[in-house]
Write a protein that holds these residues in place. Structure first.
Motif, PDB file in Angstrom:
ATOM      1  N   LEU A   2     -11.235   9.386 -10.482  1.00 45.77           N
ATOM      2  CA  LEU A   2     -11.930   8.677 -11.554  1.00 45.77           C
ATOM      3  C   LEU A   2     -13.017   7.732 -11.049  1.00 45.77           C
ATOM      4  O   LEU A   2     -14.065   7.657 -11.261  1.00 45.77           O
TER       5      LEU A   2
ATOM      6  N   ILE B 268     -17.338   7.725 -11.626  1.00 47.10           N
ATOM      7  CA  ILE B 268     -17.904   7.010 -11.904  1.00 47.10           C
ATOM      8  C   ILE B 268     -19.209   6.364 -11.057  1.00 47.10           C
ATOM      9  O   ILE B 268     -20.069   6.296 -11.434  1.00 47.10           O
TER      10      ILE B 268
ATOM     11  N   LEU C 164     -27.501   8.157 -12.913  1.00 48.78           N
ATOM     12  CA  LEU C 164     -28.370   7.434 -13.696  1.00 48.78           C
ATOM     13  C   LEU C 164     -29.515   6.751 -13.148  1.00 48.78           C
ATOM     14  O   LEU C 164     -30.727   6.592 -13.453  1.00 48.78           O
TER      15      LEU C 164
ATOM     16  N   LEU D  38     -16.899   0.010 -11.180  1.00 47.93           N
ATOM     17  CA  LEU D  38     -15.930  -0.081 -12.270  1.00 47.93           C
ATOM     18  C   LEU D  38     -16.234  -1.483 -13.065  1.00 47.93           C
ATOM     19  O   LEU D  38     -16.148  -1.460 -14.319  1.00 47.93           O
TER      20      LEU D  38
ATOM     21  N   ARG E 222     -20.850  -2.914 -13.755  1.00 51.26           N
ATOM     22  CA  ARG E 222     -21.698  -1.838 -14.339  1.00 51.26           C
ATOM     23  C   ARG E 222     -22.644  -2.555 -15.325  1.00 51.26           C
ATOM     24  O   ARG E 222     -23.864  -2.171 -15.631  1.00 51.26           O
TER      25      ARG E 222
ATOM     26  N   ILE F  76     -24.120  16.666 -21.496  1.00 55.29           N
ATOM     27  CA  ILE F  76     -24.881  15.963 -20.626  1.00 55.29           C
ATOM     28  C   ILE F  76     -25.866  16.645 -20.157  1.00 55.29           C
ATOM     29  O   ILE F  76     -27.166  16.242 -20.085  1.00 55.29           O
TER      30      ILE F  76
ATOM     31  N   LYS G 211     -30.183  11.508 -22.247  1.00 50.90           N
ATOM     32  CA  LYS G 211     -29.491  11.726 -21.059  1.00 50.90           C
ATOM     33  C   LYS G 211     -28.799  10.602 -20.527  1.00 50.90           C
ATOM     34  O   LYS G 211     -27.649  10.491 -20.270  1.00 50.90           O
ATOM     35  N   MET G 212     -29.617   9.610 -20.342  1.00 49.74           N
ATOM     36  CA  MET G 212     -28.965   8.373 -19.476  1.00 49.74           C
ATOM     37  C   MET G 212     -28.067   7.690 -20.674  1.00 49.74           C
ATOM     38  O   MET G 212     -27.034   7.247 -19.971  1.00 49.74           O
TER      39      MET G 212
ATOM     40  N   ILE H  34     -24.971   9.754 -20.438  1.00 50.35           N
ATOM     41  CA  ILE H  34     -23.981   9.588 -18.910  1.00 50.35           C
ATOM     42  C   ILE H  34     -23.579   8.318 -18.990  1.00 50.35           C
ATOM     43  O   ILE H  34     -22.299   8.106 -18.708  1.00 50.35           O
ATOM     44  N   ALA H  35     -24.265   7.331 -19.430  1.00 51.05           N
ATOM     45  CA  ALA H  35     -23.598   5.887 -19.349  1.00 51.05           C
ATOM     46  C   ALA H  35     -22.516   5.719 -20.405  1.00 51.05           C
ATOM     47  O   ALA H  35     -21.394   5.160 -19.953  1.00 51.05           O
TER      48      ALA H  35
ATOM     49  N   VAL I  62     -20.323   8.433 -21.021  1.00 50.67           N
ATOM     50  CA  VAL I  62     -19.212   9.140 -20.729  1.00 50.67           C
ATOM     51  C   VAL I  62     -18.545   8.281 -19.538  1.00 50.67           C
ATOM     52  O   VAL I  62     -17.391   8.391 -19.166  1.00 50.67           O
ATOM     53  N   GLN I  63     -19.511   7.556 -18.657  1.00 55.66           N
ATOM     54  CA  GLN I  63     -19.196   6.847 -17.712  1.00 55.66           C
ATOM     55  C   GLN I  63     -18.109   5.751 -18.186  1.00 55.66           C
ATOM     56  O   GLN I  63     -16.970   5.537 -17.380  1.00 55.66           O
ATOM     57  N   ASP I  64     -18.505   5.099 -19.182  1.00 60.26           N
ATOM     58  CA  ASP I  64     -17.616   3.977 -19.769  1.00 60.26           C
ATOM     59  C   ASP I  64     -16.236   4.705 -20.109  1.00 60.26           C
ATOM     60  O   ASP I  64     -15.483   3.888 -19.973  1.00 60.26           O
TER      61      ASP I  64
ATOM     62  N   ALA J  34     -14.761   6.900 -18.623  1.00 54.47           N
ATOM     63  CA  ALA J  34     -14.007   7.010 -17.259  1.00 54.47           C
ATOM     64  C   ALA J  34     -13.547   5.447 -17.082  1.00 54.47           C
ATOM     65  O   ALA J  34     -12.301   5.084 -16.629  1.00 54.47           O
ATOM     66  N   GLY J  35     -14.291   4.667 -17.351  1.00 55.70           N
ATOM     67  CA  GLY J  35     -14.079   3.096 -16.873  1.00 55.70           C
ATOM     68  C   GLY J  35     -12.964   2.533 -17.807  1.00 55.70           C
ATOM     69  O   GLY J  35     -12.095   1.938 -17.395  1.00 55.70           O
TER      70      GLY J  35
ATOM     71  N   PHE K 110     -21.784  -0.640 -27.981  1.00 50.57           N
ATOM     72  CA  PHE K 110     -22.961   0.185 -28.111  1.00 50.57           C
ATOM     73  C   PHE K 110     -22.630   1.847 -28.390  1.00 50.57           C
ATOM     74  O   PHE K 110     -23.561   2.522 -28.949  1.00 50.57           O
ATOM     75  N   HIS K 111     -21.448   2.323 -28.123  1.00 47.40           N
ATOM     76  CA  HIS K 111     -21.074   3.691 -28.364  1.00 47.40           C
ATOM     77  C   HIS K 111     -21.357   4.189 -29.894  1.00 47.40           C
ATOM     78  O   HIS K 111     -21.746   5.231 -30.271  1.00 47.40           O
TER      79      HIS K 111
END
Lengths: 251, 95, 311
Positions: free
Chosen positions: A34, A38, A45, B42, B45, C55, C64-65, C68-69, C71-73, C75-76, C159-160
């Motif tokens: 994971l 990221i 990005l 993590l 960001r 994506i 797109k950006m 990605i941000a 989906v990345q969140d 994961a976080g 923001f989501h």
């Protein structure tokens, strides 16, 4: 005429960043763990951010109400002028990391020079990007070392990634007419002068990683003239699907 | 599986220069550089930090809840550690 | 002895104090937390897939950006929650194994397929909207590490939902085809979003202890009602119609009444018979298995070099 050359120069740089960003974004939820998922998204990005700045600039140079999105989503394979290494498929994690490592090392040198561009926009974009690239390089070079030193399996995989991608590296240092014109005007970078330094960086990391730099490999070229591997077409048809299927829609 | 051995690291972020480091959470990483990079990905960001510490979770020494009374209660009668304990004339400035 | 400890534990909770990892806690409390937090973490992780599916096809550089941000969140947020679960004495690899073997659940909503770009809007607006109602109430949960993770997550997730609603508004104001996609997407996601709050309180096996221990801070039905009340007005504003003929304002209760959820469908999906259950887990397992050699290499490198201190 000069304006058209600048447009093509900026567009090509934008294409490089866009295509690499798109490739990296294909890793989403597929990374080895994971935290790395990221990390790959972050690099993706950064590349899209870079592409966006460059394509927006290219669009203003082109005029006629063209937008960055038009440039990204409404051109075909032959109109894209990214260099081939940027479009190479992700392959396994070693393939992706080696591609990234080669490109990060290149970007480090290239962007450093580009900060001195007489063109203020390009210089500003380079100054912003160079910080990102410094981090990307730290990340990718470390992975090349981990995989090289790690296990027999990872060593084999990363060595074969290096061997397979090497043929696309020389293109990074080629200069075409536009590059030469931009260089003369002190806007562009003399890529051919970066090669020795690049090899030095690569050698240092490969030595620590106990990996070998391939020799006597035939080098491929063509990206800047719109000649690509077949992979690019599929990348574009995926990326451009909505814009092509619904040309009147705003998203 | 291999992953059982991937160690956890505790992450501390300094939100701005001069500030105290604050615990943010943990990451998993196989080596120091990876721990640092994963923590950066993590927990920063959104520009949350200016500096990161990572330390292997197994190296953290913690007091236990049973220690609570003996560790912390003895401080409760030492009011002389606080400025309000001392009576000084309101006319004395700069104290 | 245990009884006295349990009384002290309950007193602490009643006083609104947080429980920390090393504090004594009833075994059932620990188990309930592991189940709930890990389920939440798995939902974030599996939730990356339906959105990750779009994506590479996002229709603009900006979209797109943002995606990605987002989906990345996710994961976080999965990681923050795994990290909180680990404080209860279980490892991440055990948790992942539970997910892959089906022992642990994740939110069923992610077993529905994403079939158009409008689904990126619906997921942000409805799914994240429903999740936020739940998560906001969980900021006050009694377990310290969970509460801290929720505070961080709520801050980042703000923001989501806006992102999703923006997509929906653009599309419902767009071409006829886009409008159709937006309405179709709302039709498909509305009921599954309502199901996200879980069974009626009267049918929920876990609600009573969870409320007593202040692990949960709002009941399923209360939170669901809160979500419906908020969302109806948002749909009106962008000219979309909520697919429920029974939906109407009740001036007495000052809430919207709404139709009955298809609980049969709910349990079918929970029990593994949803559209994408197998695919989601397969994708996760495959990525994980394909990553084995990378993780092994990184571990071997760390051993050979004392955590990367080379030379």
């Amino acid at each position: 005429m000069a304006k058209d050359s600048l447009y093509k120069y900026v567009l090509a740089l934008g294409d490089d960043a866009l295509i690499l960003g798109q490739r990296l974004s294909q890793w989403a939820y597929r990374a080895p763990f994971l935290e790395e998922d990221i990390a790959l998204s972050n690099i993706s990005l950064d590349m899209f951010g870079r592409a966006n700045l460059l394509l927006e600039y290219a669009a203003t140079l082109k005029g006629n109400g063209i937008t960055a999105d038009d440039l990204a989503f409404k051109r075909n394979e032959r109109q894209f002028t990214n260099r081939i290494l940027f479009e190479r498929p992700n392959g396994n994690f070693a393939d992706t990391m080696v591609r990234q490592f080669f490109l990060d090392a290149f970007y480090k040198l290239f962007l450093q020079k580009l900060t001195g561009s007489k063109d203020e926009q390009l210089s500003a974009i380079a100054q912003k990007s160079i910080k990102e690239t410094a981090y990307h390089f730290r990340h990718s070079s470390k992975w090349v070392i981990r995989l090289g030193v790690g296990t027999a399996e990872s060593h084999t995989k990363v060595q074969s990634a290096i061997d397979n991608l090497w043929m696309f590296t020389n293109e990074l240092f080629e200069m075409n007419e536009i590059d030469n014109e931009m260089l003369q005007q002190k806007i562009g970078v003399d890529c051919s002068s970066l090669k020795q330094e690049w090899i030095k960086i690569i050698d240092e990391v490969l030595a620590e990683a106990t990996l070998k730099r391939p020799e006597n490999i035939h080098m491929t070229t063509g990206g800047r003239e719109g000649i690509h591997t077949e992979h690019l077409g599929h990348l574009l048809s995926d990326m451009q699907y909505l814009q092509r299927a619904y040309p009147d829609a705003k998203w | 599986m291999s992953e059982k051995k991937i160690p956890a690291w505790e992450v501390f972020i300094q939100p701005k220069t001069g500030a105290s480091f604050q615990h943010a959470g943990n990451v998993h990483a196989t080596d120091k550089e990876m721990a640092l990079q994963n923590a950066r990905e993590l927990y920063t960001r959104r520009q949350e930090g200016t500096c990161i510490w990572v330390v292997k979770t197994e190296n953290i020494v913690s007091s236990s809840p049973e220690d609570q009374a003996s560790f912390f209660d003895p401080a409760d009668d030492k009011v002389y550690r606080y400025p309000a304990f001392f009576k000084v004339s309101k006319k004395a400035k700069g104290l | 002895m245990t009884e006295k400890k349990e009384q002290l534990f309950q007193d602490k909770i009643d006083a609104g104090l947080k429980i920390e990892p090393k504090d004594w806690m009833p075994d059932k409390y620990r188990k309930h937390l592991i189940r709930q937090i890990s389920q939440h973490a798995h939902s974030e992780i599996i939730g990356m897939q339906p959105e990750g599916n779009w994506i590479t096809r996002a229709p603009s550089l900006r979209a797109k950006m943002v995606l990605i941000a987002k989906v990345q969140d996710e994961a976080g947020h999965g990681l923050y929650l795994y990290s909180a679960t680990e404080t209860l004495g279980i490892t991440r690899s055990e948790l992942i194994e539970q997910l892959q073997t089906g022992k642990a659940k994740y939110s069923s909503i992610f077993n529905y397929p994403t079939l158009s770009w409008a689904d990126m809007g619906a997921i942000g607006w409805l799914v994240d909207g429903a999740a936020i109602v739940n998560q906001q109430s969980l900021r006050r949960t009694s377990y310290g590490p969970y509460s801290r993770a929720m505070i961080r997550i709520c801050k980042e997730e703000s923001f989501h939902q806006r992102q999703g609603y923006e997509i929906m508004s653009k599309m419902s104001n767009g071409t006829p085809e886009q409008q159709e996609m937006a309405q179709d997407s709302l039709n498909r996601w509305w009921w599954p979003a309502l199901m996200m709050f879980g069974p009626h309180d009267s049918d929920s096996a876990h609600t009573s202890n969870a409320m007593k221990w202040k692990i949960k801070r709002g009941t399923n039905d209360d939170l669901r009602q809160l979500f419906v009340d908020r969302t109806v007005k948002q749909a009106d504003l962008i000219g979309l119609e909520i697919p429920d003929p029974d939906l109407k304002w009740n001036p007495e209760s000052k809430h919207y009444d709404f139709g009955e959820i298809d609980w049969e469908e709910f349990w079918e999906v929970v029990n593994g018979n949803g559209f994408c259950n197998k695919e989601r887990i397969n994708n996760h397992t495959n990525a994980h298995t394909e990553g084995n050699w990378v993780r092994e290499a990184a571990l071997a490198y760390a051993e050979k070099t004392q955590n990367g201190d080379l030379k």
